[in-house]
Write a protein that holds these residues in place. Structure first.
Motif, PDB file in Angstrom:
ATOM      1  N   UNK A 173       0.786  -1.223   0.000  1.00  0.00           N
ATOM      2  CA  UNK A 173       0.000   0.000   0.000  1.00  0.00           C
ATOM      3  C   UNK A 173       0.818   1.273   0.000  1.00  0.00           C
ATOM      4  N   UNK A 174       2.060   1.206  -0.474  1.00  0.00           N
ATOM      5  CA  UNK A 174       2.941   2.373  -0.500  1.00  0.00           C
ATOM      6  C   UNK A 174       2.734   3.128  -1.810  1.00  0.00           C
ATOM      7  N   UNK A 175       2.664   4.436  -1.734  1.00  0.00           N
ATOM      8  CA  UNK A 175       2.410   5.297  -2.883  1.00  0.00           C
ATOM      9  C   UNK A 175       3.492   5.136  -3.943  1.00  0.00           C
ATOM     10  N   UNK A 176       3.115   5.257  -5.232  1.00  0.00           N
ATOM     11  CA  UNK A 176       4.120   5.203  -6.310  1.00  0.00           C
ATOM     12  C   UNK A 176       5.205   6.264  -6.163  1.00  0.00           C
ATOM     13  N   UNK A 177       4.860   7.406  -5.567  1.00  0.00           N
ATOM     14  CA  UNK A 177       5.862   8.457  -5.375  1.00  0.00           C
ATOM     15  C   UNK A 177       6.922   7.999  -4.367  1.00  0.00           C
ATOM     16  N   UNK A 178       6.487   7.283  -3.329  1.00  0.00           N
ATOM     17  CA  UNK A 178       7.443   6.744  -2.374  1.00  0.00           C
ATOM     18  C   UNK A 178       8.268   5.630  -2.996  1.00  0.00           C
ATOM     19  N   UNK A 179       7.666   4.908  -3.952  1.00  0.00           N
ATOM     20  CA  UNK A 179       8.437   3.884  -4.668  1.00  0.00           C
ATOM     21  C   UNK A 179       9.643   4.512  -5.344  1.00  0.00           C
ATOM     22  N   UNK A 180       9.424   5.637  -6.010  1.00  0.00           N
ATOM     23  CA  UNK A 180      10.512   6.331  -6.701  1.00  0.00           C
ATOM     24  C   UNK A 180      11.558   6.805  -5.705  1.00  0.00           C
ATOM     25  N   UNK A 181      11.107   7.347  -4.566  1.00  0.00           N
ATOM     26  CA  UNK A 181      12.034   7.853  -3.554  1.00  0.00           C
ATOM     27  C   UNK A 181      12.861   6.720  -2.958  1.00  0.00           C
ATOM     28  N   UNK A 182      12.203   5.595  -2.663  1.00  0.00           N
ATOM     29  CA  UNK A 182      12.910   4.451  -2.081  1.00  0.00           C
ATOM     30  C   UNK A 182      13.914   3.878  -3.074  1.00  0.00           C
ATOM     31  N   UNK A 183      13.498   3.727  -4.331  1.00  0.00           N
ATOM     32  CA  UNK A 183      14.409   3.211  -5.355  1.00  0.00           C
ATOM     33  C   UNK A 183      15.611   4.142  -5.521  1.00  0.00           C
ATOM     34  N   UNK A 184      15.346   5.437  -5.550  1.00  0.00           N
ATOM     35  CA  UNK A 184      16.434   6.410  -5.670  1.00  0.00           C
ATOM     36  C   UNK A 184      17.379   6.360  -4.490  1.00  0.00           C
ATOM     37  N   UNK A 185      16.838   6.220  -3.282  1.00  0.00           N
ATOM     38  CA  UNK A 185      17.669   6.124  -2.087  1.00  0.00           C
ATOM     39  C   UNK A 185      18.564   4.897  -2.110  1.00  0.00           C
ATOM     40  N   UNK A 186      18.010   3.776  -2.584  1.00  0.00           N
ATOM     41  CA  UNK A 186      18.803   2.541  -2.677  1.00  0.00           C
ATOM     42  C   UNK A 186      19.952   2.716  -3.668  1.00  0.00           C
ATOM     43  N   UNK A 187      19.679   3.393  -4.775  1.00  0.00           N
ATOM     44  CA  UNK A 187      20.716   3.617  -5.789  1.00  0.00           C
ATOM     45  C   UNK A 187      21.837   4.487  -5.234  1.00  0.00           C
ATOM     46  N   UNK A 188      21.474   5.580  -4.549  1.00  0.00           N
ATOM     47  CA  UNK A 188      22.483   6.460  -3.957  1.00  0.00           C
ATOM     48  C   UNK A 188      23.323   5.689  -2.942  1.00  0.00           C
ATOM     49  N   UNK A 189      22.676   4.887  -2.113  1.00  0.00           N
ATOM     50  CA  UNK A 189      23.398   4.085  -1.119  1.00  0.00           C
ATOM     51  C   UNK A 189      24.355   3.111  -1.800  1.00  0.00           C
ATOM     52  N   UNK A 190      23.897   2.504  -2.895  1.00  0.00           N
ATOM     53  CA  UNK A 190      24.755   1.557  -3.618  1.00  0.00           C
ATOM     54  C   UNK A 190      25.978   2.256  -4.194  1.00  0.00           C
ATOM     55  N   UNK A 191      25.796   3.468  -4.719  1.00  0.00           N
ATOM     56  CA  UNK A 191      26.927   4.226  -5.268  1.00  0.00           C
ATOM     57  C   UNK A 191      27.934   4.546  -4.169  1.00  0.00           C
ATOM     58  N   UNK A 192      27.443   4.932  -3.003  1.00  0.00           N
ATOM     59  CA  UNK A 192      28.330   5.249  -1.871  1.00  0.00           C
ATOM     60  C   UNK A 192      29.114   4.009  -1.456  1.00  0.00           C
ATOM     61  N   UNK A 193      28.431   2.865  -1.363  1.00  0.00           N
ATOM     62  CA  UNK A 193      29.099   1.620  -0.975  1.00  0.00           C
ATOM     63  C   UNK A 193      30.149   1.227  -2.011  1.00  0.00           C
ATOM     64  N   UNK A 194      29.787   1.354  -3.301  1.00  0.00           N
ATOM     65  CA  UNK A 194      30.742   1.031  -4.360  1.00  0.00           C
ATOM     66  C   UNK A 194      31.973   1.921  -4.273  1.00  0.00           C
ATOM     67  N   UNK A 195      31.746   3.216  -4.022  1.00  0.00           N
ATOM     68  CA  UNK A 195      32.854   4.161  -3.928  1.00  0.00           C
ATOM     69  C   UNK A 195      33.772   3.810  -2.764  1.00  0.00           C
ATOM     70  N   UNK A 196      33.179   3.486  -1.624  1.00  0.00           N
ATOM     71  CA  UNK A 196      33.972   3.095  -0.453  1.00  0.00           C
ATOM     72  C   UNK A 196      34.763   1.833  -0.725  1.00  0.00           C
ATOM     73  N   UNK A 197      34.131   0.879  -1.424  1.00  0.00           N
ATOM     74  CA  UNK A 197      34.804  -0.375  -1.736  1.00  0.00           C
ATOM     75  C   UNK A 197      36.026  -0.134  -2.606  1.00  0.00           C
ATOM     76  N   UNK A 198      35.885   0.723  -3.625  1.00  0.00           N
ATOM     77  CA  UNK A 198      36.997   1.008  -4.532  1.00  0.00           C
ATOM     78  C   UNK A 198      38.132   1.717  -3.802  1.00  0.00           C
ATOM     79  N   UNK A 199      37.794   2.604  -2.856  1.00  0.00           N
ATOM     80  CA  UNK A 199      38.835   3.287  -2.090  1.00  0.00           C
ATOM     81  C   UNK A 199      39.596   2.303  -1.210  1.00  0.00           C
ATOM     82  N   UNK A 200      38.869   1.350  -0.625  1.00  0.00           N
ATOM     83  CA  UNK A 200      39.518   0.338   0.210  1.00  0.00           C
ATOM     84  C   UNK A 200      40.504  -0.481  -0.617  1.00  0.00           C
ATOM     85  N   UNK A 201      40.087  -0.865  -1.843  1.00  0.00           N
ATOM     86  CA  UNK A 201      40.963  -1.631  -2.725  1.00  0.00           C
ATOM     87  C   UNK A 201      42.193  -0.808  -3.091  1.00  0.00           C
ATOM     88  N   UNK A 202      41.968   0.464  -3.397  1.00  0.00           N
ATOM     89  CA  UNK A 202      43.067   1.333  -3.757  1.00  0.00           C
ATOM     90  C   UNK A 202      44.074   1.477  -2.635  1.00  0.00           C
TER      91      UNK A 202
END
Length: 331
Positions: free
Chosen positions: A293-322
């Protein structure tokens, strides 16, 4: 002295397993609220609904690994889908298998055009594919005159192919599973697959090793285009309609699936399983949030938040490797 990897590095080394566990936990959790969600019929429908995203994410992964990006996949899909739909209307006797092969060929040609501009002309891939994204989408309008091709104009054979059920799954779902296996084998065991990861990891070293970076980038664009063309036919036949705005902005979901699956937008890092799981994760969110029962607008916000979090995690991972590489060099 051996450097012990940080806890974050150890966790990120098992990204695919973590993502798979999250998907399972989310599915079970939603199932406790709505029992029908975890029924075999609903889960097979979820896979069917996500199959095209899975297939496109896998080949987008190959493009991104080479330090490129293909933003034209959705427009390629729409154009190829419209072409095969119009051919079906004009020549209804065309077998479904011929249509399938034709869609792959058309998509591959469109992808090759991107690859040539990147390889031989030297234009950055983001610029090339932004341009062809608009060109291909415009060609859909020119070919159709802005008109729709509807279900009653398509032949039963044209519409039936992706919907046929075998062992409880549709042909579309089986194609997604088969493609995951084929692309995984291609990356692991073929010389071309290994070269694609090599040039993404270190293009300069790849050149010294005798690898033509542009040629392998061209190959990934051809593969991406061929898959987009295949998905064009599958999309149009599954939804029984072809029109100008088919899969509009779908390329963003494809890239998002790759990012969530741990594919580095800087290139060189990624896996087929990660891309597939990222697509399944997005498909799960898309199907689960309305159930809760979550609004489609919240779907977009949640999906966007997950993407931003994934980018941050990927960036941290690459720095650790470096940092680990630098420590090893200094030692």
């Amino acid at each position: 002295m051996t450097n012990t990897p940080s806890p974050l590095a150890r966790i990120l080394a098992h990204r695919e397993w973590i993502l798979a566990a999250i998907i399972i936990l989310m599915t079970v959790g939603i199932g406790t609220q709505e029992a029908f969600f975890i029924s075999p019929d609903n889960l097979s429908e979820l896979l069917d609904d996500t199959a095209i995203l899975i297939m496109l994410a896998m080949v987008q992964m190959l493009v991104i690994v080479t330090r490129c990006i293909d933003l034209s996949v959705a427009s390629n899909l729409a154009l190829t889908g419209m072409i095969v739909a119009l051919i079906n209307v004009a020549h209804p006797e065309t077998p479904a298998l011929v249509t399938l092969v034709m869609s792959i060929g058309i998509g591959a040609v469109l992808g090759a055009f991107n690859g040539i501009l990147v390889w031989l002309v030297g234009i950055p891939s983001i610029v090339v594919t932004l341009g062809t994204m608009s060109i291909y989408r415009g060609m859909v309008f020119l070919l159709s005159g802005g008109e729709w091709v509807n279900a009653h104009e398509m032949t039963p054979q044209f519409l039936a192919f992706p919907r046929e059920v075998t062992l409880g799954l549709t042909t579309l779902s089986w194609l997604a599973i088969i493609m995951i296996v084929l692309v995984a084998l291609f990356c692991r065991y073929s010389a071309t697959g290994r070269a694609i990861f090599a040039i993404g990891g270190n293009p300069k070293a790849a050149v010294y090793a005798g690898l033509n970076v542009g040629k392998y980038q061209f190959i990934t664009f051809c593969i991406s285009g061929a898959m987009a063309g295949l998905c064009g036919y599958l999309w149009v036949s599954r939804f029984a309609v072809a029109y100008t705005e088919v899969a509009l902005a779908f390329e963003l979901q494809v890239v998002a699936a790759c990012v969530i699956g741990g594919i580095s937008i800087a290139g060189g890092i990624g896996s087929v399983w990660g891309a597939a799981l990222g697509a399944i994760f997005l498909g799960l969110i898309k199907n689960a949030l309305p159930v809760l029962g979550i609004s489609p607008f919240w779907q977009m916000a949640i999906s966007g938040g997950v993407i931003v979090l994934a980018v941050i995690i990927n960036s941290r991972s690459e720095k650790q490797v470096g940092r680990r590489i630098l420590r090893e060099v200094h030692q």
